[in-house]
Design an enzyme around this catalytic site. Sequence first.
Site, short mmCIF file in Angstrom:
data_model
loop_
_atom_site.label_atom_id
_atom_site.label_comp_id
_atom_site.label_asym_id
_atom_site.label_seq_id
_atom_site.Cartn_x
_atom_site.Cartn_y
_atom_site.Cartn_z
N LYS A 254 79.63 40.70 122.39
CA LYS A 254 80.30 39.63 121.95
C LYS A 254 79.85 38.41 122.68
O LYS A 254 79.72 38.29 123.80
CB LYS A 254 81.91 39.88 122.44
CG LYS A 254 82.74 38.58 122.30
CD LYS A 254 84.28 38.90 122.91
CE LYS A 254 85.13 37.58 122.67
NZ LYS A 254 86.45 37.75 123.09
N ASP A 259 86.01 30.09 123.84
CA ASP A 259 87.19 30.68 123.14
C ASP A 259 88.35 29.81 123.53
O ASP A 259 88.92 29.90 124.59
CB ASP A 259 87.45 32.11 123.58
CG ASP A 259 88.44 32.62 122.80
OD1 ASP A 259 89.09 31.99 121.97
OD2 ASP A 259 88.86 33.75 123.36
N LYS A 266 94.92 28.51 123.00
CA LYS A 266 95.25 29.01 124.62
C LYS A 266 95.67 28.10 125.31
O LYS A 266 95.55 26.72 125.03
CB LYS A 266 93.98 29.19 125.27
CG LYS A 266 93.40 30.71 125.18
CD LYS A 266 92.05 31.08 125.76
CE LYS A 266 91.54 32.17 125.10
NZ LYS A 266 92.39 33.24 125.44
N ASP A 277 83.00 33.57 127.71
CA ASP A 277 83.49 34.79 126.71
C ASP A 277 82.39 35.03 125.81
O ASP A 277 82.48 36.09 124.78
CB ASP A 277 84.60 34.02 125.88
CG ASP A 277 85.52 35.05 125.12
OD1 ASP A 277 85.53 36.03 125.87
OD2 ASP A 277 86.08 34.62 124.09
N ASP A 336 93.45 33.95 118.32
CA ASP A 336 92.95 34.12 119.76
C ASP A 336 92.17 35.81 119.87
O ASP A 336 91.54 36.01 120.93
CB ASP A 336 93.91 34.01 120.85
CG ASP A 336 93.29 33.60 121.99
OD1 ASP A 336 91.83 33.54 122.29
OD2 ASP A 336 94.11 33.46 123.28
N GLU A 338 89.72 36.86 118.48
CA GLU A 338 88.50 36.71 117.67
C GLU A 338 87.38 37.75 118.02
O GLU A 338 86.67 37.83 117.14
CB GLU A 338 88.15 35.27 117.91
CG GLU A 338 87.26 35.02 118.89
CD GLU A 338 87.82 34.99 120.50
OE1 GLU A 338 89.19 35.19 120.45
OE2 GLU A 338 87.23 35.24 121.44
N ARG A 340 87.25 40.88 118.45
CA ARG A 340 87.25 41.98 117.48
C ARG A 340 86.69 41.70 116.18
O ARG A 340 85.92 42.57 115.50
CB ARG A 340 88.37 42.74 117.43
CG ARG A 340 89.53 41.77 117.05
CD ARG A 340 90.90 42.20 117.35
NE ARG A 340 91.36 42.16 118.71
CZ ARG A 340 92.44 42.39 119.34
NH1 ARG A 340 93.38 43.20 118.73
NH2 ARG A 340 92.77 42.04 120.76
N1 BES Z 1 88.38 35.97 125.27
C1 BES Z 1 89.77 36.62 125.53
C2 BES Z 1 89.96 37.46 126.57
C3 BES Z 1 89.75 37.01 127.79
C4 BES Z 1 91.02 36.89 128.55
C5 BES Z 1 88.70 37.33 128.51
C6 BES Z 1 90.78 36.43 129.98
C7 BES Z 1 88.53 36.92 129.81
C8 BES Z 1 89.64 36.49 130.65
C9 BES Z 1 90.24 37.03 124.05
O1 BES Z 1 89.50 36.59 122.88
C10 BES Z 1 91.63 36.87 123.97
O2 BES Z 1 91.90 35.61 123.85
N2 BES Z 1 92.41 38.22 123.92
C11 BES Z 1 93.87 37.89 123.73
C12 BES Z 1 94.16 39.08 122.51
C13 BES Z 1 95.56 38.69 122.24
C14 BES Z 1 95.69 37.59 121.15
C15 BES Z 1 95.92 39.86 121.24
C16 BES Z 1 94.35 38.17 124.96
O3 BES Z 1 93.77 39.01 125.67
O4 BES Z 1 95.39 37.37 125.42
ZN ZN Z 2 87.54 35.73 123.30
MN MN Z 3 90.61 34.93 122.39
#
Ligand code: BES
Ligand code: ZN
Ligand code: MN
Length: 490
Positions: A254, A259, A266, A277, A336, A338, A340
């Site tokens: 990825k 992000d 966010k 990210d 968010d 994204e 996947r």
């Molecule tokens: N890049 C983030 C995950 C992340 C969070 C990486 C903290 C490193 C530190 C990912 O794209 C994301 O935002 N995931 C969301 C998913 C949710 C919207 C289902 C999350 O983990 O909040």
């Molecule tokens: Zn992300």
């Molecule tokens: Mn995200």
Amino acid sequence: MTALTPIRFAETDIEQIAGHAGRVAVFLDPEGRMDAGARRVNKLTRGALARLVEAEKFAKSKPGDTMSLAFPTGMAAVAVDVVHMVRRPTVAETRKAGASLAKLRGQADLLVLAAGMRRTADMAFGLAMRDYSFDDHKTDAQQRKGEVVVMCAKPDQAQAAAMPLMAVAEGAFMTRDLTNAPANILTTTTFAEELAAMTALGLKVEVLDEDQLEELGMRTLLSVGQGSDSPSKVVVMEWNGGAKGDAPLALIGKGVVFDTGGISLKPGAGMEDMTMDMGGAGVVAGTMRALARRKAAANVVGLVGLVENMPSGNAIRPGDVITSMKGDTVEVINTDAEGRLVLCDVMWYAQERFKPVGMIDLATLTGAIIVGLGHENAGVFSNNDAFCNAFLKAAEAEGEGAWRMPLGQAYDDLLKSRIADMKNVGGRAAGSVTAAQFLQRFVKPETPWIHLDIAGVASVKTDTALAPKGATGWGVAALSRLILDHYEKV
Ligand code: BES
Ligand code: ZN
Ligand code: MN
């Protein structure tokens, strides 16, 4: 790229010790047994090492702890660094001893006296891995670092044993540099350029642009990047060190260079951390570099999806339905989630094009994995026990934390959508597992697959055994070992 500290191995020459002007390091076990180098230092300093062994401070110290004698009389050195070592150290303890020297060293020339040490190459690996700092944007960064010489029993052997380890360290440095880099410097374009530059190492590198991705039908990947001015890209890196025609192992990363969350923006606090990210893509790049550097006898292909997730007038919206390359439709509930959407198209493409013997994806995929496992372990998800266990073993051997998590139909059911084949989120419960379930929908049943959620381990806020705070390079050593142990026929 941050340069690896060059480490030279040499015969022990006790005549050189008194005159060394930088730092001198010795190892002592709890009984204070001294090798030839330590004996020499002890003699020059009129018994300072022997007195240190007697001191309460040494008795109370733990293996790996260091004590320094500053400006020792009888020597030209600025300091003698004494590392407390157990008598039969493990690989991890040996690496840690080397790392502790890197912490003390600063810019100084370092002479390591290791005549009595068995795994000198591992000590050097630990030293090299820890001797890292990300100074690209420090205008006052020191240019010159002193050299490191290790005096040891069989320098030629040590040098040969260190070669593949230094290849891994160089790969990990690349991963760290990429993961630490801010998003205005490391854009999808400059990232692709850095990867393309690895053709110089013998890798075959191909950069797919947006037109080509559109042609291939990678709509879910493209939809993530469509709100950004930086063009989305997929980079394919091939290392063909194995038998011609053998199907490769595929590594998928990825690579979200930043992000923001997109329209599902966010919160502001801590958003700057999302420069990391692209950590999964960073590990894939660093591993490919390590394989090329150590000329691995295996076929491995690395594919990374490079995009930026931004809100804008053309960004994807919550509620949009996108068709993936596979043909399955996805209802985007949260922009968010994204990662996947990027991975599913790259994974499908990798399987269609390369028919890999196995596929490992790496992604800073969920915050939930940090809630579950903290910064000690990556989450490991797999559809194949043997493959998974082989990876867990490699990670354990390299001291890289990894913990298996479950998959199952009940989790998959949480992705059901009213209007499309699936939603891109499964709700609050088991967030890391439903993310993995989403990915598994794009894994062919015959493909052994491992998903590594590295959100907690790719970049950390405190020092670790072999890395200063910031990007760790987690995974490069484990993957390189997995490939060495299971895919290289020698
Ligand atoms: N890049 C983030 C995950 C992340 C969070 C990486 C903290 C490193 C530190 C990912 O794209 C994301 O935002 N995931 C969301 C998913 C949710 C919207 C289902 C999350 O983990 O909040
Ligand atoms: Zn992300
Ligand atoms: Mn995200």
